[in-house]
Structure formats: structure tokens, C-alpha cells
Scaffold this active site. Structure first.
Site, PDB file in Angstrom:
ATOM      1  N   HIS A   1      24.882  39.152  15.537  1.00 47.06           N
ATOM      2  CA  HIS A   1      25.649  40.391  15.704  1.00 47.06           C
ATOM      3  C   HIS A   1      26.445  40.812  14.475  1.00 47.06           C
ATOM      4  O   HIS A   1      27.024  41.898  14.457  1.00 47.06           O
ATOM      5  CB  HIS A   1      26.586  40.309  16.915  1.00 47.06           C
ATOM      6  CG  HIS A   1      27.874  39.624  16.632  1.00 47.06           C
ATOM      7  ND1 HIS A   1      28.007  38.266  16.728  1.00 47.06           N
ATOM      8  CD2 HIS A   1      29.081  40.103  16.238  1.00 47.06           C
ATOM      9  CE1 HIS A   1      29.241  37.935  16.408  1.00 47.06           C
ATOM     10  NE2 HIS A   1      29.910  39.023  16.101  1.00 47.06           N
TER      11      HIS A   1
HETATM   12  C1  UD1 Z   1      33.821  42.381  16.599  1.00 47.04           C
HETATM   13  C2  UD1 Z   1      34.613  41.687  15.499  1.00 47.04           C
HETATM   14  C3  UD1 Z   1      34.019  40.321  15.208  1.00 47.04           C
HETATM   15  C4  UD1 Z   1      33.772  39.522  16.481  1.00 47.04           C
HETATM   16  C5  UD1 Z   1      32.923  40.354  17.439  1.00 47.04           C
HETATM   17  C6  UD1 Z   1      32.612  39.651  18.743  1.00 47.04           C
HETATM   18  C7  UD1 Z   1      35.621  43.274  13.917  1.00 47.04           C
HETATM   19  C8  UD1 Z   1      35.578  43.787  12.519  1.00 47.04           C
HETATM   20  N1  UD1 Z   1      34.619  42.444  14.269  1.00 47.04           N
HETATM   21  O1  UD1 Z   1      32.586  42.808  16.062  1.00 47.04           O
HETATM   22  O2  UD1 Z   1      34.937  39.612  14.379  1.00 47.04           O
HETATM   23  O3  UD1 Z   1      33.105  38.316  16.195  1.00 47.04           O
HETATM   24  O4  UD1 Z   1      33.632  41.561  17.719  1.00 47.04           O
HETATM   25  O5  UD1 Z   1      31.700  40.384  19.528  1.00 47.04           O
HETATM   26  O6  UD1 Z   1      36.518  43.605  14.651  1.00 47.04           O
HETATM   27  N2  UD1 Z   1      29.543  47.754  21.154  1.00 47.04           N
HETATM   28  C9  UD1 Z   1      29.080  48.141  22.394  1.00 47.04           C
HETATM   29  N3  UD1 Z   1      29.730  47.706  23.492  1.00 47.04           N
HETATM   30  C10 UD1 Z   1      30.852  46.923  23.412  1.00 47.04           C
HETATM   31  C11 UD1 Z   1      31.288  46.531  22.148  1.00 47.04           C
HETATM   32  C12 UD1 Z   1      30.629  46.963  21.020  1.00 47.04           C
HETATM   33  O7  UD1 Z   1      28.098  48.860  22.516  1.00 47.04           O
HETATM   34  O8  UD1 Z   1      31.417  46.552  24.437  1.00 47.04           O
HETATM   35  C13 UD1 Z   1      28.835  48.215  19.951  1.00 47.04           C
HETATM   36  C14 UD1 Z   1      29.607  49.302  19.233  1.00 47.04           C
HETATM   37  O9  UD1 Z   1      29.292  50.533  19.714  1.00 47.04           O
HETATM   38  C15 UD1 Z   1      29.185  49.116  17.812  1.00 47.04           C
HETATM   39  C16 UD1 Z   1      28.930  47.636  17.707  1.00 47.04           C
HETATM   40  O10 UD1 Z   1      28.727  47.158  19.037  1.00 47.04           O
HETATM   41  O11 UD1 Z   1      27.996  49.781  17.553  1.00 47.04           O
HETATM   42  C17 UD1 Z   1      30.045  46.929  16.994  1.00 47.04           C
HETATM   43  O12 UD1 Z   1      31.265  47.022  17.667  1.00 47.04           O
HETATM   44  P1  UD1 Z   1      32.654  46.522  17.022  1.00 47.04           P
HETATM   45  O13 UD1 Z   1      33.742  47.010  17.838  1.00 47.04           O
HETATM   46  O14 UD1 Z   1      32.688  46.753  15.551  1.00 47.04           O
HETATM   47  O15 UD1 Z   1      32.651  44.969  17.258  1.00 47.04           O
HETATM   48  P2  UD1 Z   1      31.656  43.772  16.919  1.00 47.04           P
HETATM   49  O16 UD1 Z   1      30.560  44.038  16.004  1.00 47.04           O
HETATM   50  O17 UD1 Z   1      31.337  43.197  18.235  1.00 47.04           O
END
Ligand code: UD1
Length: 356
Positions: A201
Site C-alpha cells: 500500500h
Molecule cells: C496512511 C498513512 C500510512 C499508514 C497507512 C495505513 C500517511 C501519509 N500515510 O496511508 O503511514 O501506514 O495509512 O493504511 O498518512 N482510501 C480509501 N479508503 C480508506 C482509506 C484510504 O479508499 O478508508 C484510499 C484513499 O482514497 C487514497 C488512498 O487510499 O486513494 C490513500 O489514503 P491515505 O489517507 O493517504 O492513507 P494510506 O495510504 O492508507
């Protein structure tokens, strides 16, 4: 003592559990703020329900945005809540955008900040998490380190005056889960024969289609069944790049609740991941881990090749389900980190706080 915990992403819901239990046991008032960074039911609600976490007093509903927008919006929405609540302490966890935003609100005079999981360093400044964790350590009043090495990192940055070795709160939770949970049949049909567990991820692995394709190909070439637990970011990135997750022996499943994930890892021949938490959990469960990154913020796990770094995934065939040689001593503490943290907060509240 009045304590507020600010959480927003999956690993923070997990770390919240042992702290909430220790605060409640100590008779303290504990308020939870959810920033809304993770919002899918499987990434958020499933953890609140599965771990019986207290309902958040407020959800800031920040959702998916750029890093800057996430941090700015959390700060803007959190600040008035904290001004109204006036807690003795704000607890922030790990290295996410929610952690950074909350620490900045606290440091700007709103409340004292204690950083759970302080002192980790991957030495890769290109990772958003590395920038977040470094800035949060420098903005916090109390640094709660999970290991000796984390303490040394803090000392090297001139922060030893505010640092305490408490152990890792994830050990507290894992120890409790292993003691009290019967072995559940997670994904029974998929786990009937040997398998490994995989997760991908990190932005550096998902956001470039060529990199993602290379890693998915490497997983697809493995002879053993691969259960790929797909984070929403992975699924979205694969869809955008028109890449299939399920290749060869790979079966993809949605994000799992914590207890199911622990059980899945426990029964596996190996873990292949780019997650920080999973590297450590595999280590604690004595399951060999292969990490799809060039560096780790948990270098203790590399001892005895319990964890091996394979950034391009080109050694997976040889590494993915090798024999583990577990260590006898655990560098991450004795499962009492959260009790130590609460004691420290109590002492620092009654003696008038901290000096920066
Ligand atoms: C975040 C943390 C990371 C942690 C991870 C655990 C930061 C910079 N990174 O990254 O340290 O290890 O969480 O999962 O804060 N998304 C969904 N549904 C959700 C959550 C996210 O669809 O419930 C999608 C978002 O739309 C986006 C992507 O996942 O496209 C990234 O979401 P983001 O909030 O940046 O978090 P993580 O990549 O999960």
C-alpha cells in the site's frame, strides 16, 4: 487527568486499544477524535467494533486529499475542538498525516503532546511518513519510544531530555489477543493449504504502474498460494493502471479486521509486505517476513533474517516462505508499554508538565 487521542488511519485504531484500556483502568477521562483520514467501513468501523473502541466524540471527516490539504484541514477542524476541551494531554500515534496535523495543533499552544511510537527512522526522507514522524518528534513534549534503537535516534537529534523508553504498545495488544482469542478459522477455504500473506500500500509501490506491475508479477510467479489483502489504495491504483491483482496463485481479499489479520498471519508460511506494522507483527509471531522496501524503520526485525528487504521483489521466490529462526529476546518490550505511558502522563501532569 483529561486525555484526548487523535487517530485517523487503521494502524492508529490498533494502537489506541491498549492505551484506552490503560487510561480507563487508571480512572482517567479519555476522549477520541477521528480525523476521518480512513473512512471505508473495512478500514475504520470494523476496527472500532472489532476492538470495542470507544466511539469518537467527533469525526473531522477529512477524507482523501493531497497531503497538504489533509494536514491543513485536520488542523483547521481540530483546533476549535481542542480549545473547547482543554485536555491535559493529547496523544498522537505513529507517522500519518493525522499524527502530524494533531501534533502541530498541540504544539501551537493548545495542549501538551505525547508521541506514541517516537524515534523511528527509516532514513528515507522521500517517504511522507518519515517526514511526519521526524517533525512530530520535534514538536512533541513527551516522546514515548518503543525500543532502545528509537531512544538512540532521539538522542542523536538532541531529544533525549523528553524521551522515555516504554516499549511498543502493539506488543501489549498482540500479547492480549494471543492470550484471549481462540484460533479463529479466518478465510477457511483459502487457508486449507499452505499460503503466504501479502499486502502492498505504500505510495512508492502503488503509484507508479511499472513498479506495481513488477511487484504483482513477482507475487504471481510464486508456487504457493498468496492471499493478497488489498488496501483501497492498491485496488484503486491497479484499476487505474489496468493491472490485475489476481495472477498465478494470488487471491485478493478486502481489508480484514485486526483479529482476523493476526490469525491469518499466524497460520501462514510467510508475510510479504511494505507495511511497518506487519513487519513487526510477523516478527513477534515468528513468521518470516519479506519487505518490499529498500529500508525499514524497524531494523530490529532484520536480526537472524527474520525480516529481509527485497525492494524490487526479485528475490521473492527464494525468500517468501523460507524457514524462520526466531529470536529469544524481544526488543519491543514486555507488553506493559501502555501502563508505563499512563504513569508517565500522570507524573508529568501532577508535577506541572514538561520543559521543552
Ligand atoms: C496512511 C498513512 C500510512 C499508514 C497507512 C495505513 C500517511 C501519509 N500515510 O496511508 O503511514 O501506514 O495509512 O493504511 O498518512 N482510501 C480509501 N479508503 C480508506 C482509506 C484510504 O479508499 O478508508 C484510499 C484513499 O482514497 C487514497 C488512498 O487510499 O486513494 C490513500 O489514503 P491515505 O489517507 O493517504 O492513507 P494510506 O495510504 O492508507
Amino acid at each position: 487527568m483529561k486525555v484526548v487521542s487523535v487517530v485517523g488511519a487503521r494502524p492508529q485504531f490498533i494502537k489506541l486499544k491498549p492505551l484506552d484500556a490503560a487510561l480507563v483502568q487508571g480512572g482517567h477521562e479519555h476522549t477520541v477524535v477521528h480525523t476521518g483520514q480512513h473512512y471505508d467501513a473495512a478500514m475504520s468501523q470494523a476496527f472500532f467494533e472489532g476492538l470495542s473502541l470507544p466511539d469518537p466524540a467527533v469525526n473531522l471527516e477529512v477524507g482523501s486529499r493531497s497531503h497538504s490539504q489533509q494536514v491543513a484541514q485536520i488542523m483547521e477542524r481540530l483546533q476549535p475542538f481542542i480549545s473547547g476541551l482543554r485536555p491535559d494531554w493529547m496523544l498522537v500515534y505513529g507517522d500519518t498525516n493525522s499524527t502530524l496535523a494533531a501534533a502541530l495543533v498541540g504544539a501551537q499552544g493548545q495542549t501538551k503532546v505525547a508521541h506514541v511510537e517516537a524515534g523511528l527512522r527509516s532514513r528515507n526522507r522521500a517517504m511522507p511518513e518519515e517526514l511526519n514522524r521526524t517533525l512530530v518528534d520535534h514538536a512533541s513534549d513527551l516522546l514515548l519510544a518503543p525500543s532502545e534503537l528509537a531512544m538512540r535516534n532521539l538522542e542523536a537529534e538532541g531529544l533525549s531530555g523528553r524521551s522515555h523508553l516504554v516499549g511498543d504498545v502493539m506488543v501489549d495488544l498482540l500479547a492480549d489477543v494471543l492470550q484471549h482469542q481462540e484460533r479463529r478459522q479466518t478465510l477457511a477455504n483459502l487457508t486449507a493449504s499452505d499460503y503466504i500473506v501479502a499486502t502492498i500500500h505504500r505510495a512508492s509501490n502503488t503509484d507508479d504502474p511499472l513498479t506495481l506491475d513488477r511487484l504483482l508479477r513477482a507475487l504471481g510467479r510464486l508456487q504457493i498460494r498468496v492471499i493478497l489483502v488489498a488496501h483501497p489504495r492498491l485496488r484503486r491504483a491497479a484499476d487505474l493502471a489496468n493491472l490485475t491483482l489476481e495472477r498465478g496463485n494470488v487471491v485478493s481479499v478486502p481489508p480484514l479486521p485486526y483479529l482476523d489479520m493476526v490469525n491469518l498471519m499466524r497460520g501462514s508460511q510467510g508475510v510479504v509486505t511494505d507495511s511497518g506494522g506487519l513487519q513487526k507483527e510477523a516478527f513477534l509471531l515468528s513468521v518470516p517476513c519479506t519487505t518490499l522496501r529498500a529500508e525499514t524503520e524497524w531494523p530490529e526485525t532484520l536480526a537472524n533474517r527474520q525480516n529481509v528487504l527485497d525492494p524490487r521483489g526479485d528475490r521473492l521466490a527464494e525468500l517468501a516462505c523460507r524457514e524462520a529462526s526466531p529470536l529469544n529476546d524481544n526488543p519491543y518490550g514486555d507488553g506493559k508499554a501502555s501502563l508505563r505511558i499512563v504513569k508517565l502522563l500522570e507524573t508529568r501532569t501532577s508535577d506541572g508538565g514538561v520543559t521543552r
